[in-house]
Design a protein around this motif. Structure first.
Motif, short mmCIF file in Angstrom:
data_model
loop_
_atom_site.label_atom_id
_atom_site.label_comp_id
_atom_site.label_asym_id
_atom_site.label_seq_id
_atom_site.Cartn_x
_atom_site.Cartn_y
_atom_site.Cartn_z
N VAL A 1 0.84 -1.20 0.00
CA VAL A 1 0.00 0.00 0.00
C VAL A 1 0.88 1.25 0.00
CG1 VAL A 1 -1.77 1.29 1.25
CG2 VAL A 1 -1.92 -1.20 1.13
N GLU B 1 2.16 1.79 -3.44
CA GLU B 1 1.13 2.30 -4.35
C GLU B 1 0.91 3.79 -4.15
OE1 GLU B 1 -0.31 1.19 -7.01
OE2 GLU B 1 0.92 -0.61 -6.83
N ILE B 2 1.04 4.25 -2.92
CA ILE B 2 0.91 5.69 -2.66
C ILE B 2 2.06 6.45 -3.32
CG2 ILE B 2 1.03 7.45 -0.86
CD1 ILE B 2 -0.47 5.48 0.98
N ALA C 1 1.53 6.49 -7.04
CA ALA C 1 0.45 7.41 -7.41
C ALA C 1 0.94 8.86 -7.35
CB ALA C 1 -0.74 7.21 -6.49
N ALA C 2 1.69 9.18 -6.29
CA ALA C 2 2.22 10.54 -6.18
C ALA C 2 3.13 10.84 -7.37
CB ALA C 2 2.99 10.71 -4.87
N ARG D 1 3.01 9.45 -10.41
CA ARG D 1 2.22 9.64 -11.63
C ARG D 1 1.60 11.04 -11.69
NH1 ARG D 1 0.60 4.29 -10.62
NH2 ARG D 1 -1.27 5.01 -9.52
N ALA D 2 1.23 11.56 -10.50
CA ALA D 2 0.58 12.88 -10.48
C ALA D 2 1.52 13.98 -10.96
CB ALA D 2 0.08 13.19 -9.07
N VAL D 3 2.80 13.90 -10.61
CA VAL D 3 3.72 14.98 -10.96
C VAL D 3 4.57 14.65 -12.17
CG1 VAL D 3 3.86 15.97 -8.64
CG2 VAL D 3 5.44 14.13 -9.29
N GLU E 1 -2.91 17.94 -6.46
CA GLU E 1 -2.91 16.77 -7.35
C GLU E 1 -2.21 15.59 -6.69
OE1 GLU E 1 -4.51 15.93 -9.99
OE2 GLU E 1 -5.57 17.84 -9.87
N ILE E 2 -1.16 15.87 -5.91
CA ILE E 2 -0.48 14.79 -5.19
C ILE E 2 -1.42 14.17 -4.15
CG2 ILE E 2 1.38 14.29 -3.54
CD1 ILE E 2 3.08 16.40 -5.04
N LEU E 3 -2.13 15.01 -3.42
CA LEU E 3 -3.06 14.48 -2.42
C LEU E 3 -4.18 13.67 -3.09
CD1 LEU E 3 -3.39 17.53 0.03
CD2 LEU E 3 -2.13 15.40 0.38
N ALA F 1 -4.03 12.11 -5.92
CA ALA F 1 -3.47 10.86 -6.43
C ALA F 1 -3.27 9.85 -5.31
CB ALA F 1 -2.14 11.15 -7.13
N ALA F 2 -2.77 10.33 -4.16
CA ALA F 2 -2.58 9.42 -3.02
C ALA F 2 -3.94 8.85 -2.61
CB ALA F 2 -1.93 10.17 -1.86
N ALA G 1 -5.14 6.16 -4.90
CA ALA G 1 -4.39 4.91 -4.74
C ALA G 1 -4.96 4.03 -3.63
CB ALA G 1 -2.91 5.22 -4.45
N VAL G 2 -5.42 4.63 -2.55
CA VAL G 2 -5.88 3.84 -1.40
C VAL G 2 -7.40 3.75 -1.35
CG1 VAL G 2 -3.87 4.23 0.06
CG2 VAL G 2 -5.76 5.87 0.12
#
Lengths: 520, 520
Positions: free
Chosen positions: A495, A498-499, A502-503, A505-507, B498-500, B502-503, B506-507
């Protein structure tokens, strides 16, 4: 810095004959010595950057700051780990970047990332180049080309806020330069890791540096980060409850989530008073108890280091003092107001004195330790031609887990690196203490076998697995880079990964930022 | 807790007549008073949970711990802000959750999240229910139904590690209960915000609590978090360079990234010695300079509060002492070893004495302040029936930005809440100091107009805009909840958001975790 060694080229360092005598005696003769090829004998593969991308990058940073010459590319092929040096000395430098770009300000960094994001060119941020974990290796990931983004031109002290005691520093500034600028104003960063002569403010931030004077993460008030998706500015106040602390997401992001271009750091006044002392404990367990109690009593020291029996013995055997004491040596360094130093020394006396029942040992021992501290990396360079390999690895854990972790990692290193009946030299010290735990820093010295690279890789893998299995973190202060990626799954779980993904991919939707580092 | 007031029902609190006299004199008579409807007069809309989801949830937590009764739903309709109380007293409770589930352990929490994620039911974690920013309002977001996930059954002290000085606590444990358990062992958490009688360990973690004794974030060593995608465990060591610190992503995540079920916290020994003292500064600027220098000298105090002229005057006017001193009062609270307290007092004496040129004022002032500290929320309840509204809002900034921020927010509150020629009462204190900055906590008291809800909403919006425009954080210790969401864009920027987001994806891919909170 030298292309195939620590530090500036030609740095005078003479290997004491006592050291070689000692290594011969303990480790026996090596199977081979490591002599470096000459710089001109290294062949780099030709650059493979798409011409239109090269043109765009030249437009952004200026043609003088877009480099594809052999010398510059060679100096951006990686960091300064033992494996880096072994590879480079042998002339095997498969991973040179296709180009080195040196942007002049944040906006240029931002534009470089956008171009590389669009062109599918990997971007490897490069600060002081002192990574010990493959953090600046120009891995390409799925891309055909990689540029090293050297922050060396971002080296200004932007502004000083003497009221808030903070300073805005550009990311490429070396600590040694920052210290010169700050010391002139009676101030100091107070973060001086062993690499401080070369390492940079941005590097500290991106890798969660822990200097001997404390965690850099705690000093960072704000930062500016360039990402392919735009600029991120974090840190509006010393503390905030406005959601997760995104500073702490960028601290340790190692160039995978953006390029840090400016950092606002806390500064300290140069201490009014300092004092160093050394203590000798009968054994490791007693020493651990003592430094734990000191940390839990809230005694603030600038530096505290506890060597195990082997490190204490070896340091004394090869040092100038000649005398090898039995036991574990601790060096304590105090700094602050005269009253603070006096009270801290008194408290140490009470805690250590009660356990040891003795006074501090000669303070020349502490002074000698400090003097040697910055020489250690040069010593490693000097050992290679004699066929001895030295490297460090480190971890941290809670105080409860520390004794078993220490034993397990030491045993594993000794068993995986034994040559017949001769075990390697495995030394360990506690380098940073906290109320709830501490870090362990292992130094390993071995006699080179015929394939020293795989000799060390095997040991490193075994040690990493042991650390992970015994509840330690895979790194307390060297960062993840490429070398620690295999243990990130155990470190933060699926998990957690994955965070991070994801972070990223966002930036960095195309994934060009430092591929192959940090995130499996 | 009471459904329409702070604290336990029937908590005896008598409003001193001096307070009402003072408010009448300064603010004039209110346009209306606020009397609460009776509990039985509130009508909640019927629960609308899909029956299959209700059945699954009953299977997981047991039928006794799946509640849809009126009384339980009413007590999970929101927190304890002024707006919450005004709405509830008026009988307007549109937002009750469709059901309240009380899981018994981490695995049940995990299963509840999976069921709700699949069913598209919003999940609103509920700890002590003391949010002042709409953090526990059962907003539905895009979903038809919402359950309150009450952590009240997760209240164990799981284990104590006396060597590492850490304790594993379940998230639903109230601090007051944790303190009782720890105090019996000679230990304390050392985090006692004003809400500590009711608020929970999980709540502190999810909202980045700052008690008077320090930031809770700094005490968290590890945590276990349930998410719809699985369990996240973070924190392997006191410090680590293995990538971003994911603990700091969960601290302040306010139930939007997962439900914190267990926290490993640092504990402290109960202090050997404590001392409280009060100092009077001629004016706000002098007081700010003094507490800044104290923080920058590294003097560790357990608590430090500096009231501005208005707060100093009002506290004295309504307090028992009767005497209203001219100037700004600071209360300083020391704790630790006898030597530590003595040295800290000496340093304070040197720093404050030099600026003020006087001794501390009577220590009864400091004692009275401490006594009143926990009564303040009850005072707010008692004022409502008399038609006076009291609320707080807070921010933090660097020392350099603090004076202008203080003036701008105060001016804006006074102009937006003036009734004819009568300004509101606006008080302010510094509640937490850091080397690089401090927090400002404003208390506003106004005479109710006919629509007190929109009266306060206007003032809050004006104050929030002013904070954001002057470089402050939108919240230093109350969190974001629903109320501060409009300022998150200014707080962390579009890339930060966007980072928040995306996180969160993910969850929590279906977005059921606490919709409408934290992330715009």
């Amino acid at each position: 810095m030298a292309w195939n060694a620590w530090g500036e080229p030609g740095q005078p360092f003479s290997l004491p004959s006592t050291v070689l005598d000692f290594l011969h005696q303990v480790l026996g003769p090596p199977d081979k010595t490591v002599k470096s090829v000459r710089e001109s004998q290294v062949s780099l593969r030709p650059g493979d950057l798409p011409p239109w991308a090269a043109d765009r990058l030249k437009d952004i940073v200026g043609v003088r700051h877009f480099r594809t010459d052999y010398r510059t590319r060679l100096r951006h092929t990686g960091g300064k780990s033992l494996l880096d040096l072994l590879r480079r000395c042998s002339g095997e430098v498969s991973l040179a970047p296709d180009a080195v770009v040196l942007p002049g300000d944040h906006n240029q960094v931002q534009q470089v990332l956008q171009v590389c994001g669009n062109a599918g060119v990997a971007v490897v941020p490069f600060g002081g180049g002192t990574s010990l974990v493959g953090g600046v290796e120009p891995l390409r990931g799925p891309f055909r080309a990689a540029v090293a983004l050297d922050l060396g031109r971002l080296r200004r002290l932007v502004s000083l806020d003497a009221t808030s005691m903070t300073v805005r520093l550009e990311a490429g500034l070396r600590t040694s330069e920052a210290e010169t600028l700050l010391n002139a104003r009676g101030l100091t960063l107070g973060n001086l890791p062993q690499s401080h002569a070369f390492s940079t403010i941005g590097g500290y931030t991106a890798t969660r540096s822990s200097g001997v004077h404390g965690e850099f993460a705690d000093m960072v008030q704000a930062m500016t980060v360039a990402t392919p998706q735009g600029t991120l500015r974090v840190g509006r106040a010393p503390a905030s409850a406005a959601g997760p602390d995104l500073r702490q997401l960028m601290l340790g992001s190692e160039g995978t989530l953006g390029v840090i271009t400016e950092v606002t750091c806390r500064v300290h006044r140069l201490p009014e008073s300092t004092h160093q002392e050394a203590w000798l404990f009968a054994n490791w367990g007693g020493g651990l108890d003592a430094v734990r109690l000191l940390a839990q009593a809230g005694v603030r020291v600038r530096k505290l280091r506890l060597s195990d029996e082997a490190e204490t013995f070896v340091n004394a055997s090869i040092g100038n003092s000649g005398q090898a004491p039995a036991g574990c040596l601790a060096v304590v360094d105090y700094a602050g107001s005269a009253e603070h130093v006096a009270l801290a020394r008194e408290t140490t006396q009470r805690i250590f004195g009660k356990l040891v029942g003795t006074e501090p040992v000669s303070s020349t021992v502490a002074q000698e330790w400090s003097r040697c501290y910055e020489d250690d990396p040069y010593l490693r360079d000097a050992l290679l031609p004699a066929g001895y390999l030295a490297e460090t690895l480190e971890t941290a854990a809670s105080w409860s887990d520390l004794p078993a972790l220490y034993k397990a990692v030491g045993d594993r290193l000794r068993s995986s690196l034994a040559r017949g009946s001769r075990p390697p030299i495995v030394l360990c010290h506690v380098s940073h203490v906290y109320a709830t735990g501490a870090s362990l820093c292992f130094t390993v010295v071995i006699a080179a076998e015929n394939d020293p690279i795989s000799q060390w890789e095997r040991a490193k893998e075994a040690a990493g697995d042991t650390i992970a299995a015994h509840g330690g973190t895979i790194t307390h202060h060297h960062a993840v880079g490429a070398d620690h990626v295999p243990w990130m799954q155990q470190e933060v779980g699926e998990v957690g990964l994955e965070i991070l993904r994801a972070a990223k991919r966002a930036v960095d939707p195309t994934g060009v930022l430092n591929p192959g580092k940090l995130i499996p």
